[in-house]
Design a protein around this motif. Structure first.
Motif, mmCIF file in Angstrom:
data_model
loop_
_atom_site.group_PDB
_atom_site.id
_atom_site.type_symbol
_atom_site.label_atom_id
_atom_site.label_comp_id
_atom_site.label_asym_id
_atom_site.label_seq_id
_atom_site.Cartn_x
_atom_site.Cartn_y
_atom_site.Cartn_z
ATOM 1 N N LYS A 272 93.824 -19.875 39.990
ATOM 2 C CA LYS A 272 92.672 -19.624 40.828
ATOM 3 C C LYS A 272 91.612 -18.928 39.996
ATOM 4 O O LYS A 272 91.929 -18.165 39.081
ATOM 5 C CB LYS A 272 93.017 -18.747 42.042
ATOM 6 N N SER A 273 90.342 -19.185 40.275
ATOM 7 C CA SER A 273 89.239 -18.543 39.569
ATOM 8 C C SER A 273 88.116 -18.227 40.542
ATOM 9 O O SER A 273 87.803 -19.050 41.407
ATOM 10 C CB SER A 273 88.734 -19.474 38.449
ATOM 11 N N PHE A 274 87.533 -17.038 40.407
ATOM 12 C CA PHE A 274 86.451 -16.623 41.296
ATOM 13 C C PHE A 274 85.280 -16.084 40.485
ATOM 14 O O PHE A 274 85.482 -15.397 39.482
ATOM 15 C CB PHE A 274 86.943 -15.531 42.253
ATOM 16 N N GLY A 275 84.071 -16.403 40.880
ATOM 17 C CA GLY A 275 82.888 -15.919 40.179
ATOM 18 C C GLY A 275 82.570 -16.764 38.959
ATOM 19 O O GLY A 275 83.265 -17.725 38.643
ATOM 20 N N SER A 276 81.502 -16.416 38.273
ATOM 21 C CA SER A 276 81.091 -17.143 37.082
ATOM 22 C C SER A 276 80.491 -16.181 36.079
ATOM 23 O O SER A 276 80.001 -15.104 36.431
ATOM 24 C CB SER A 276 80.057 -18.233 37.440
ATOM 25 N N ALA A 277 80.520 -16.591 34.810
ATOM 26 C CA ALA A 277 79.998 -15.737 33.733
ATOM 27 C C ALA A 277 78.482 -15.766 33.730
ATOM 28 O O ALA A 277 77.879 -16.790 34.066
ATOM 29 C CB ALA A 277 80.545 -16.222 32.408
#
Length: 277
Positions: A272-277
């Protein structure tokens, strides 16, 4: 009494405001190399060769300074991941180490042992390297131990497996020093229940690091867990301190064939991944 959040506490320790009083075992150094029929304790030694792999194009050369310098070669994350992907379990293994010397193997192990992270920099990992006759002795011990508990009518397959391990070139024994763990528990009681878990995590990182490093040198390996059945005899045979708890055995040697197929579950079910750089 001042209380610190975990991150603040680690920073405080690093800055020297809180000094560790963890007792350190005096019987052996964290790393002991036992080659063939001669036992050698390596203490206060400084490796002169840094970790290299097939993807390194340069390495630091020995110098007259008291400590070795790490290579400044820059490598990409993909290069590191490629090595991790190449690491597989190999059976059986041969005694052929190619051009790899005992000294080089010991240097790789010592570098990993020094630099793999541990909670609060507790450095609870301990390692023994067995080569040649000493390696074979380990699997003779394991064979005799299992012979006493495995039914006679089913021991033939067990004996074959032990002979396979014995046919390899060496074994790395992984321990954790319980004196260090208990010392950290006493010093930082608020985290007492976590230090044994963190010690196991650090040991696992060391196992994986060395497995990948040996793969990078062209060797194969497989990880075994015959502890605690062999703990007492191992401690007696190689004068292991009572506080060193055996966790695993990494058998290594020359590859005699390809690794088997490896199946992977869908990454979407594991990530799972949340947000962005």
């Amino acid at each position: 009494m001042r209380h610190f959040a975990p991150s603040r506490l680690r920073a405080t320790i690093s800055s020297g405001l809180i000094r560790s009083t963890t007792p350190k075992p005096k019987t052996l150094s964290p790393f002991t190399a036992i080659s063939r029929s001669t036992t050698t304790n390596i203490t206060n030694s400084k490796p002169s060769v840094t970790f290299t792999s097939n993807i390194h194009t340069s390495s630091s050369s020995p110098s007259s300074s008291s400590s070795s310098k790490m290579s400044s070669t820059q490598i990409s994350a993909n290069a590191v991941l490629d090595l991790i992907k190449q690491r597989r379990t190999y059976y059986p293994l041969s005694k052929d180490l190619g051009s790899l010397t005992t000294e080089r193997i010991n240097e790789i192990v010592k570098e990993a042992l020094q630099h793999v992270p541990s909670s609060f920099n507790s450095q609870s990992n301990r390692v023994v390297v067995l080569l040649g006759a000493e390696h074979e002795k380990l699997w003779d011990i394991t064979t005799e131990t299992l012979k006493a508990i495995v039914p006679e009518d089913s021991f033939a397959s067990t004996a074959g497996k032990m002979a396979m391990f014995k046919g390899a070139a060496g074994t790395i024994l992984f321990f954790e020093d319980e004196t260090v763990v208990k010392g950290m528990q006493e010093q930082f009681a608020v985290y007492a229940d976590r230090f044994p878990v963190w010690a196991v995590q650090s040991d696992a990182m060391l196992q994986h690091t060395l497995w990948v490093a040996l793969e990078a040198e062209g060797l194969g390996a497989n990880l075994q867990h015959y502890n605690p059945l062999i703990d007492a005899k191992v401690a007696e045979t190689w004068s292991i301190p009572e506080s060193w708890k055996l966790n695993a055995q990494l058998v290594f040697g020359g590859k005699t064939g390809d690794a088997g197929e490896k199946a992977f579950g869908p990454v979407e079910e594991k990530f799972k991944s949340f947000g962005s750089a």
